[in-house]
Design a protein around this motif. Structure first.
Motif, PDB file in Angstrom:
ATOM      1  N   TRP A  56       0.732  -1.156  -0.112  1.00 45.85           N
ATOM      2  CA  TRP A  56      -0.037   0.114   0.161  1.00 45.85           C
ATOM      3  C   TRP A  56       0.804   1.110   0.060  1.00 45.85           C
ATOM      4  O   TRP A  56       0.374   2.181  -0.342  1.00 45.85           O
ATOM      5  N   TRP A  57       2.068   1.092   0.431  1.00 47.00           N
ATOM      6  CA  TRP A  57       3.077   2.329   0.387  1.00 47.00           C
ATOM      7  C   TRP A  57       3.894   2.355  -0.778  1.00 47.00           C
ATOM      8  O   TRP A  57       5.028   2.999  -0.967  1.00 47.00           O
ATOM      9  N   ILE A  58       3.239   1.720  -2.134  1.00 44.99           N
ATOM     10  CA  ILE A  58       4.168   1.953  -3.317  1.00 44.99           C
ATOM     11  C   ILE A  58       4.359   3.104  -3.835  1.00 44.99           C
ATOM     12  O   ILE A  58       5.352   3.289  -4.408  1.00 44.99           O
ATOM     13  N   GLY A  59       3.631   4.219  -3.566  1.00 42.82           N
ATOM     14  CA  GLY A  59       4.176   5.551  -3.766  1.00 42.82           C
ATOM     15  C   GLY A  59       5.079   5.932  -3.411  1.00 42.82           C
ATOM     16  O   GLY A  59       6.168   6.400  -4.279  1.00 42.82           O
ATOM     17  N   PRO A  60       5.668   6.156  -2.327  1.00 41.69           N
ATOM     18  CA  PRO A  60       6.792   6.514  -1.848  1.00 41.69           C
ATOM     19  C   PRO A  60       8.205   5.637  -2.374  1.00 41.69           C
ATOM     20  O   PRO A  60       9.198   5.775  -2.327  1.00 41.69           O
ATOM     21  N   MET A  61       7.660   4.068  -2.543  1.00 44.54           N
ATOM     22  CA  MET A  61       8.579   3.120  -2.743  1.00 44.54           C
ATOM     23  C   MET A  61       9.220   3.744  -4.277  1.00 44.54           C
ATOM     24  O   MET A  61      10.216   3.530  -4.844  1.00 44.54           O
ATOM     25  N   PHE A  62       8.305   4.001  -5.292  1.00 44.83           N
ATOM     26  CA  PHE A  62       8.434   4.473  -6.616  1.00 44.83           C
ATOM     27  C   PHE A  62       9.280   5.749  -6.537  1.00 44.83           C
ATOM     28  O   PHE A  62      10.309   5.858  -6.961  1.00 44.83           O
ATOM     29  N   ALA A  65      12.823   5.276  -4.453  1.00 45.71           N
ATOM     30  CA  ALA A  65      13.788   4.314  -4.318  1.00 45.71           C
ATOM     31  C   ALA A  65      13.955   3.893  -6.036  1.00 45.71           C
ATOM     32  O   ALA A  65      14.979   3.838  -6.377  1.00 45.71           O
ATOM     33  N   ILE A  66      12.599   3.455  -6.523  1.00 42.38           N
ATOM     34  CA  ILE A  66      12.774   2.701  -7.759  1.00 42.38           C
ATOM     35  C   ILE A  66      12.931   3.900  -8.861  1.00 42.38           C
ATOM     36  O   ILE A  66      13.953   3.554  -9.692  1.00 42.38           O
ATOM     37  N   ILE A  67      12.463   5.066  -8.851  1.00 37.81           N
ATOM     38  CA  ILE A  67      12.757   5.963  -9.825  1.00 37.81           C
ATOM     39  C   ILE A  67      14.309   6.345 -10.075  1.00 37.81           C
ATOM     40  O   ILE A  67      14.932   6.359 -10.969  1.00 37.81           O
ATOM     41  N   PRO A  68      14.919   6.620  -8.624  1.00 41.20           N
ATOM     42  CA  PRO A  68      16.304   6.943  -8.641  1.00 41.20           C
ATOM     43  C   PRO A  68      17.185   5.925  -8.931  1.00 41.20           C
ATOM     44  O   PRO A  68      18.197   6.086  -9.554  1.00 41.20           O
ATOM     45  N   ALA A  69      16.920   4.380  -8.782  1.00 41.82           N
ATOM     46  CA  ALA A  69      17.556   3.400  -9.301  1.00 41.82           C
ATOM     47  C   ALA A  69      17.627   3.368 -10.600  1.00 41.82           C
ATOM     48  O   ALA A  69      18.765   3.134 -11.220  1.00 41.82           O
ATOM     49  N   LEU A  70      16.439   3.592 -11.365  1.00 42.45           N
ATOM     50  CA  LEU A  70      16.205   3.501 -12.933  1.00 42.45           C
ATOM     51  C   LEU A  70      17.229   4.639 -13.387  1.00 42.45           C
ATOM     52  O   LEU A  70      17.815   4.499 -14.412  1.00 42.45           O
ATOM     53  N   ASP A  71      17.019   5.629 -12.745  1.00 39.28           N
ATOM     54  CA  ASP A  71      17.944   6.871 -13.235  1.00 39.28           C
ATOM     55  C   ASP A  71      19.420   6.624 -13.222  1.00 39.28           C
ATOM     56  O   ASP A  71      20.068   6.967 -14.279  1.00 39.28           O
ATOM     57  N   GLY A 130      -0.695   4.076   4.324  1.00 37.47           N
ATOM     58  CA  GLY A 130      -0.126   3.808   3.173  1.00 37.47           C
ATOM     59  C   GLY A 130      -0.771   4.317   1.968  1.00 37.47           C
ATOM     60  O   GLY A 130      -0.229   4.832   1.072  1.00 37.47           O
ATOM     61  N   ILE A 131      -1.949   4.005   1.780  1.00 34.45           N
ATOM     62  CA  ILE A 131      -2.773   4.484   0.666  1.00 34.45           C
ATOM     63  C   ILE A 131      -2.796   5.882   0.742  1.00 34.45           C
ATOM     64  O   ILE A 131      -2.647   6.532  -0.485  1.00 34.45           O
ATOM     65  N   ALA A 132      -3.029   6.598   1.806  1.00 37.28           N
ATOM     66  CA  ALA A 132      -2.984   8.054   1.731  1.00 37.28           C
ATOM     67  C   ALA A 132      -1.683   8.580   1.374  1.00 37.28           C
ATOM     68  O   ALA A 132      -1.545   9.696   0.553  1.00 37.28           O
ATOM     69  N   THR A 133      -0.506   7.985   1.869  1.00 38.20           N
ATOM     70  CA  THR A 133       0.745   8.454   1.298  1.00 38.20           C
ATOM     71  C   THR A 133       0.881   8.274  -0.069  1.00 38.20           C
ATOM     72  O   THR A 133       1.546   9.115  -0.917  1.00 38.20           O
ATOM     73  N   THR A 134       0.404   7.057  -0.658  1.00 39.98           N
ATOM     74  CA  THR A 134       0.645   6.646  -2.122  1.00 39.98           C
ATOM     75  C   THR A 134      -0.282   7.832  -2.807  1.00 39.98           C
ATOM     76  O   THR A 134       0.211   8.365  -3.954  1.00 39.98           O
ATOM     77  N   LEU A 135      -1.580   8.150  -2.279  1.00 38.56           N
ATOM     78  CA  LEU A 135      -2.234   9.270  -3.070  1.00 38.56           C
ATOM     79  C   LEU A 135      -1.472  10.522  -3.063  1.00 38.56           C
ATOM     80  O   LEU A 135      -1.779  11.205  -3.976  1.00 38.56           O
TER      81      LEU A 135
END
Length: 408
Positions: A56-62, A65-71, A130-135
């Motif tokens: 549910w916390w996938i927003g801050p994960m992306f 973490a994920i976008i900087p790693a892909l960069d 987690g949902i609110a943070t992702t939103l």
């Protein structure tokens, strides 16, 4: 003769039916931007697939973490479209529809998120957070979509910008950014331009309060010149806020008053993400004062830029910020890289995370600001309370000739 003239005018204003030989290698990659409002649905799928509520916390994960790693893995793209295709590229309506597509996805995620929080008795508090943070993450990035749309001349796009801002209640950004920030950028008068020595946590209240105050003042002044009342729906700040009130009222009516704390949380997270971007875009950069007392014109030297490909795809080339300030109505697909622009050491996604930790931020960014001004710290936009400390630490360079202002 008249028909020939009309034909010539049409040929200048409409894209040619035959595309140029140049090909935009990122044409379909821009659709990645629509993944942002799909964060919630991706997280929901992963929760069901794995049974792990952490998704549910996938927003801050992306974002962190994920976008900087892909960069880091994919690197930079500094290629510019040729000058002779810019007009054709800007007139290609496909790129507009890419940004329009963001909005229905954004609102689908918003309503689905609060439905998930409240269905069948609701989720645990940590999952709702987690949902609110992702939103909050996706609505924060939606402010960038509103930014892209709000700079355009077409009436529909400007209304789309206000709609994108409604979930986070930051409708005044549409006014202050276009008519305030773009006028005062990289000066001590701009609440959205951070100063050397200023932490993000010190910048946040200054920019939030200052932007609201300036947006209201700009709109009040506009209406006064038109002999119109400030307190009416002709006030673009008020009608933008009205959209938020109506939207939130609908959400509360559908899902109950218990969602209100989560509505507020996602809104604060959303506009805080925007202000983190504002913090790093002009940190320490200053337009010099001319002999007539006015500030020099904005140049590529007054914005921090970065060409990391992935963040640029998710943010519609926002990192080519110098060209955006030089040409505010230019569409994202046509923004160019400038060699003379000061460069961030990483993409916005990574730099936002760094900004949250002031000692690390100062260690990375302060030397870059000083180097940009040839060692003369007096040319930077200084935090007033830290001016003496910065002068004692860095001193002044031998010459300020390199930073002399161009004629107005």
């Amino acid at each position: 003769m008249r028909d020939g003239s009309l034909s010539a005018n049409l040929s200048r204003s409409e894209p040619s039916s035959a595309p140029p030989a140049w090909h935009d290698g990122k044409r379909y990659l821009w659709l990645l931007g629509t993944l942002v409002p799909l964060f919630l649905f991706i997280g929901w799928g992963l929760v069901n697939l794995t049974g792990l509520s952490v998704f549910w916390w996938i927003g801050p994960m992306f974002v962190y973490a994920i976008i900087p790693a892909l960069d880091l893995a994919i690197g930079d793209d500094s290629a510019n479209p040729p000058e002779d295709v810019l007009a054709w590229l800007e007139n290609d309506r496909y790129y507009r529809w890419v940004t329009y597509l963001f909005l229905p996805c954004q609102f689908a995620a918003l309503f689905t998120g609060f439905w998930l929080m409240t269905r069948h008795g609701g989720l645990a508090v940590v999952d709702r957070l987690g949902i609110a943070t992702t939103l909050g993450m996706l609505n924060g990035i939606a402010i960038n979509t509103a930014h892209e749309l709000g700079h355009k001349k077409e009436h529909l796009e400007r209304w789309f910008a206000r709609i994108a801002l409604a979930p986070c209640g930051y409708g005044h950004f549409f006014i202050e950014h276009n008519r305030g920030h773009h006028v005062r950028v990289a000066t001590p008068d701009d609440p959205a331009s951070s100063r050397l020595g200023e932490t993000f946590w010190g910048f946040w209240p200054r920019t939030v309060v200052g932007s609201l105050r300036n947006g209201w003042h700009l709109e009040k002044t506009r209406l006064r010149r038109m002999n119109k009342r400030t307190w009416s729906l002709r006030n673009d700040v008020l009608n933008a806020w009205t959209m938020t009130v109506v939207l939130w009222a609908v959400l509360v009516a559908l899902f109950g008053i218990g969602i209100l704390p989560y509505l507020l949380l996602q809104a604060v997270l959303a506009f805080s993400l925007l202000e983190a971007v504002n913090y790093l875009e002009h940190y320490g950069l200053r337009r010099q004062t001319l002999p007539n007392g006015r500030f020099e014109r904005v140049s590529p030297r007054h914005s921090w830029n970065n060409d990391h490909l992935v963040t640029n795809l998710f943010l519609y080339h926002l990192q080519r910020h110098s060209d955006h300030h030089a040409n505010p109505t230019r569409r994202y697909q046509a923004l160019r890289h400038f060699e003379e622009s000061p460069q961030l050491p990483a993409g916005y996604a990574a730099m936002i995370l760094l900004a949250y930790f002031p000692p690390l931020w100062r260690r990375v960014m302060d030397p870059r600001v000083i180097a940009h001004y040839g060692g003369d710290v007096t040319l930077a936009n200084l935090q007033p309370r830290k001016r003496e400390r910065l002068l004692a630490k860095y001193g002044t360079g031998a010459s300020a000739d390199h930073a002399s202002a161009p004629a107005a």
